[in-house]
Design an enzyme around this catalytic site. Structure first.
Site, PDB file in Angstrom:
ATOM      1  N   LYS A   1       0.822  -1.213   0.000  1.00  0.00           N
ATOM      2  CA  LYS A   1       0.000   0.000   0.000  1.00  0.00           C
ATOM      3  C   LYS A   1       0.855   1.261   0.000  1.00  0.00           C
ATOM      4  O   LYS A   1       0.488   2.261  -0.606  1.00  0.00           O
ATOM      5  CB  LYS A   1      -0.917   0.030   1.226  1.00  0.00           C
ATOM      6  CG  LYS A   1      -2.136  -0.852   1.070  1.00  0.00           C
ATOM      7  CD  LYS A   1      -3.212  -0.402   2.048  1.00  0.00           C
ATOM      8  CE  LYS A   1      -4.463  -1.232   1.924  1.00  0.00           C
ATOM      9  NZ  LYS A   1      -5.462  -0.890   2.924  1.00  0.00           N
TER      10      LYS A   1
ATOM     11  N   LYS B   1      -5.343 -10.555  -7.166  1.00  0.00           N
ATOM     12  CA  LYS B   1      -6.587 -10.780  -6.421  1.00  0.00           C
ATOM     13  C   LYS B   1      -7.640  -9.723  -6.797  1.00  0.00           C
ATOM     14  O   LYS B   1      -7.280  -8.610  -7.188  1.00  0.00           O
ATOM     15  CB  LYS B   1      -6.313 -10.847  -4.916  1.00  0.00           C
ATOM     16  CG  LYS B   1      -6.134  -9.544  -4.248  1.00  0.00           C
ATOM     17  CD  LYS B   1      -6.066  -9.656  -2.738  1.00  0.00           C
ATOM     18  CE  LYS B   1      -5.982  -8.218  -2.261  1.00  0.00           C
ATOM     19  NZ  LYS B   1      -5.740  -7.915  -0.935  1.00  0.00           N
TER      20      LYS B   1
ATOM     21  N   LYS C   1     -10.822  -3.785  -4.546  1.00  0.00           N
ATOM     22  CA  LYS C   1     -11.627  -2.577  -4.736  1.00  0.00           C
ATOM     23  C   LYS C   1     -10.829  -1.487  -5.425  1.00  0.00           C
ATOM     24  O   LYS C   1     -11.385  -0.560  -5.984  1.00  0.00           O
ATOM     25  CB  LYS C   1     -12.183  -2.091  -3.394  1.00  0.00           C
ATOM     26  CG  LYS C   1     -11.134  -1.631  -2.399  1.00  0.00           C
ATOM     27  CD  LYS C   1     -11.757  -1.247  -1.073  1.00  0.00           C
ATOM     28  CE  LYS C   1     -11.830  -2.426  -0.135  1.00  0.00           C
ATOM     29  NZ  LYS C   1     -12.477  -2.186   1.124  1.00  0.00           N
TER      30      LYS C   1
HETATM   31  P1  TYM Z   1     -10.659  -5.582   3.750  1.00  0.00           P
HETATM   32  O1  TYM Z   1     -11.627  -4.501   4.072  1.00  0.00           O
HETATM   33  O2  TYM Z   1      -9.602  -5.323   2.738  1.00  0.00           O
HETATM   34  O3  TYM Z   1     -11.422  -6.890   3.285  1.00  0.00           O
HETATM   35  C1  TYM Z   1     -12.512  -7.411   4.038  1.00  0.00           C
HETATM   36  C2  TYM Z   1     -12.519  -8.927   3.989  1.00  0.00           C
HETATM   37  O4  TYM Z   1     -12.633  -9.380   2.628  1.00  0.00           O
HETATM   38  C3  TYM Z   1     -11.574 -10.295   2.345  1.00  0.00           C
HETATM   39  N1  TYM Z   1     -11.170 -10.146   0.931  1.00  0.00           N
HETATM   40  C4  TYM Z   1     -11.116 -11.168   0.066  1.00  0.00           C
HETATM   41  N2  TYM Z   1     -11.414 -12.477   0.217  1.00  0.00           N
HETATM   42  C5  TYM Z   1     -11.276 -13.254  -0.882  1.00  0.00           C
HETATM   43  N3  TYM Z   1     -10.855 -12.794  -2.088  1.00  0.00           N
HETATM   44  C6  TYM Z   1     -10.552 -11.489  -2.281  1.00  0.00           C
HETATM   45  N4  TYM Z   1     -10.165 -11.046  -3.470  1.00  0.00           N
HETATM   46  C7  TYM Z   1     -10.683 -10.605  -1.166  1.00  0.00           C
HETATM   47  N5  TYM Z   1     -10.471  -9.276  -0.982  1.00  0.00           N
HETATM   48  C8  TYM Z   1     -10.776  -9.020   0.303  1.00  0.00           C
HETATM   49  C9  TYM Z   1     -10.450  -9.896   3.281  1.00  0.00           C
HETATM   50  O5  TYM Z   1      -9.546 -10.956   3.484  1.00  0.00           O
HETATM   51  C10 TYM Z   1     -11.225  -9.555   4.539  1.00  0.00           C
HETATM   52  O6  TYM Z   1     -11.553 -10.715   5.277  1.00  0.00           O
HETATM   53  N6  TYM Z   1      -7.513  -5.432   7.621  1.00  0.00           N
HETATM   54  C11 TYM Z   1      -8.822  -5.887   7.188  1.00  0.00           C
HETATM   55  C12 TYM Z   1      -9.960  -5.348   8.031  1.00  0.00           C
HETATM   56  C13 TYM Z   1      -9.850  -5.576   9.496  1.00  0.00           C
HETATM   57  C14 TYM Z   1     -10.014  -6.804  10.172  1.00  0.00           C
HETATM   58  C15 TYM Z   1      -9.855  -6.503  11.560  1.00  0.00           C
HETATM   59  C16 TYM Z   1     -10.290  -8.105   9.750  1.00  0.00           C
HETATM   60  C17 TYM Z   1      -9.571  -4.614  10.430  1.00  0.00           C
HETATM   61  N7  TYM Z   1      -9.592  -5.180  11.675  1.00  0.00           N
HETATM   62  C18 TYM Z   1      -9.946  -7.497  12.528  1.00  0.00           C
HETATM   63  C19 TYM Z   1     -10.403  -9.102  10.745  1.00  0.00           C
HETATM   64  C20 TYM Z   1     -10.229  -8.798  12.109  1.00  0.00           C
HETATM   65  C21 TYM Z   1      -9.039  -5.438   5.759  1.00  0.00           C
HETATM   66  O7  TYM Z   1      -8.480  -4.485   5.299  1.00  0.00           O
HETATM   67  O8  TYM Z   1      -9.994  -6.120   5.090  1.00  0.00           O
END
Ligand code: TYM
Length: 342
Positions: free
Chosen positions: A118, A201, A204
């Site tokens: 990032k 992957k 967004k």
């Molecule tokens: P974020 O907001 O990027 O994504 C949210 C969830 O979606 C999953 N994900 C995917 N799964 C499969 N294929 C993909 N292409 C894909 N893109 C995204 C992510 O793995 C995630 O589960 N850091 C985290 C948010 C967070 C969090 C937490 C998660 C903050 N605190 C505590 C768990 C526990 C994030 O940026 O997810």
């Protein structure tokens, strides 16, 4: 109870930074609904404080937070069963994050691949918050003593860091206070790839909207994106083994399996040997059947943002009731003077 004596509790979070997509649905939301329906206490958070580690327009952030909440509910999360709230309404997250900033080591944080991705080439110009991001994530989880965290594969390294932070805190203070959280990364939906490039992957932030299916896409858009998805010229192989070295075919089969709640073997028994011209329309029908009702329900829910705000405020109250005593005990263990919890 887990082996270490903690009550099983699920926590997970999603950033309200727009473009909620099929990867978020299959890797996270759908699996959250499955966990909720198994009856485990589940806490789900719109992590708005994580979103602002990179610039967010305030008007869009407010909209995305509400839309994400609508996405949770439309995916089957019931605010009466699970706790749904946004992170900034529960101050204990950032309070525990500060403690973890003092536990985590610079070297651990520097190894985080997501920070490197990032921040890109211009790491000196990245926010301090982006660097500290995983310590806040550990606090999100551990402020509830959560034992299980369902996520997509891209979050694995952050969850390993969460375990390291819990272990170091427990060792430093000679306690068994924080659970060693289990990442739950299971099924065919935990790594959904771009529809334009099977080696990237689904994300967004991909500039091409054709690379992802957004949860707000209507039926025609979903079908068109699947029809245009990149593939190779060969028909599908007859066996799972034949999908190796064919990332785009593999991705479509995985998505089909996750949407249909089938294993890859079952899918291949059904579609092995078919040409993409036959498989893609089947897949489009399935995706529309599963996803179009979600986007419809999201837009219906978005017509009453007061109700969404009420759900978030109520969820925040329930979340705080769990988090506040755990933070107080943490402070107590560390020697901070204040009201006694233990
Ligand atoms: P974020 O907001 O990027 O994504 C949210 C969830 O979606 C999953 N994900 C995917 N799964 C499969 N294929 C993909 N292409 C894909 N893109 C995204 C992510 O793995 C995630 O589960 N850091 C985290 C948010 C967070 C969090 C937490 C998660 C903050 N605190 C505590 C768990 C526990 C994030 O940026 O997810």
């Amino acid at each position: 109870m887990t082996e270490a004596g903690f009550t099983p509790r699920v926590f997970s979070g999603i950033q309200p930074s727009g473009n909620l997509h099929l990867g978020n649905y299959l890797g996270a939301l759908k699996r959250f609904a499955d966990a909720q329906n198994k009856g485990v206490q589940s806490i789900y958070c719109m992590v708005d404080l994580h979103a602002v580690t990179v610039w967010q327009d305030p008007v869009e952030l407010r909209h995305s937070t509400r839309e994400l909440t609508a996405g949770f509910i439309a995916s089957g999360l019931d605010p009466a069963k699970s706790i749904l709230f946004n992170q900034s309404q529960v101050a204990e997250h950032t309070q525990l994050a500060w403690v973890f900033n003092c536990v985590a080591r610079m070297g651990w944080m520097q190894r985080m691949t997501q920070f490197k991705d990032k921040a890109g080439k211009n790491a000196q110009n990245a926010s301090l918050g982006l660097f500290a991001y995983p310590a806040l994530m550990a606090a999100d989880i551990l402020v509830y003593h959560a034992t299980h965290v369902p996520v997509g594969e891209d979050q694995k390294q952050h969850l390993e860091l969460t375990r390291d932070i819990a272990i170091k805190f427990n060792n430093d203070f000679g306690v068994d206070f924080f659970p060693i959280t289990e990442p739950v990364i299971e099924g065919t939906g935990t790594r959904v790839m771009s529809l334009r490039d099977g080696s990237k992957k689904m994300s967004k932030s991909d500039p091409s909207d054709m690379s992802r299916i957004n949860l707000t896409d209507d039926a025609d858009t979903i079908a068109r994106k699947i029809r245009k998805a990149k593939t190779d010229p060969e028909p599908l192989p007859s066996e799972v083994k034949g999908l190796e070295e064919r990332p785009e075919a593999r991705n479509l089969v995985n998505i089909y399996a996750a949407l249909a709640d089938m294993s890859v073997d079952q899918v291949m028994a059904e579609v092995g040997g078919k040409a993409f011209s036959e498989f893609k329309p089947m897949m489009a029908d399935l995706a529309v059947e599963k996803l179009a009702p979600i986007s419809g329900e999201m837009s219906r829910l978005m017509q009453d943002v007061n109700e969404i705000d009420r759900i978030l405020a109520e969820g925040a109250g329930r979340a705080r009731a769990i988090a506040a005593p755990i933070l107080r005990q943490t402070y107590e263990i560390m020697g901070m003077v204040g009201p006694r919890e233990i």
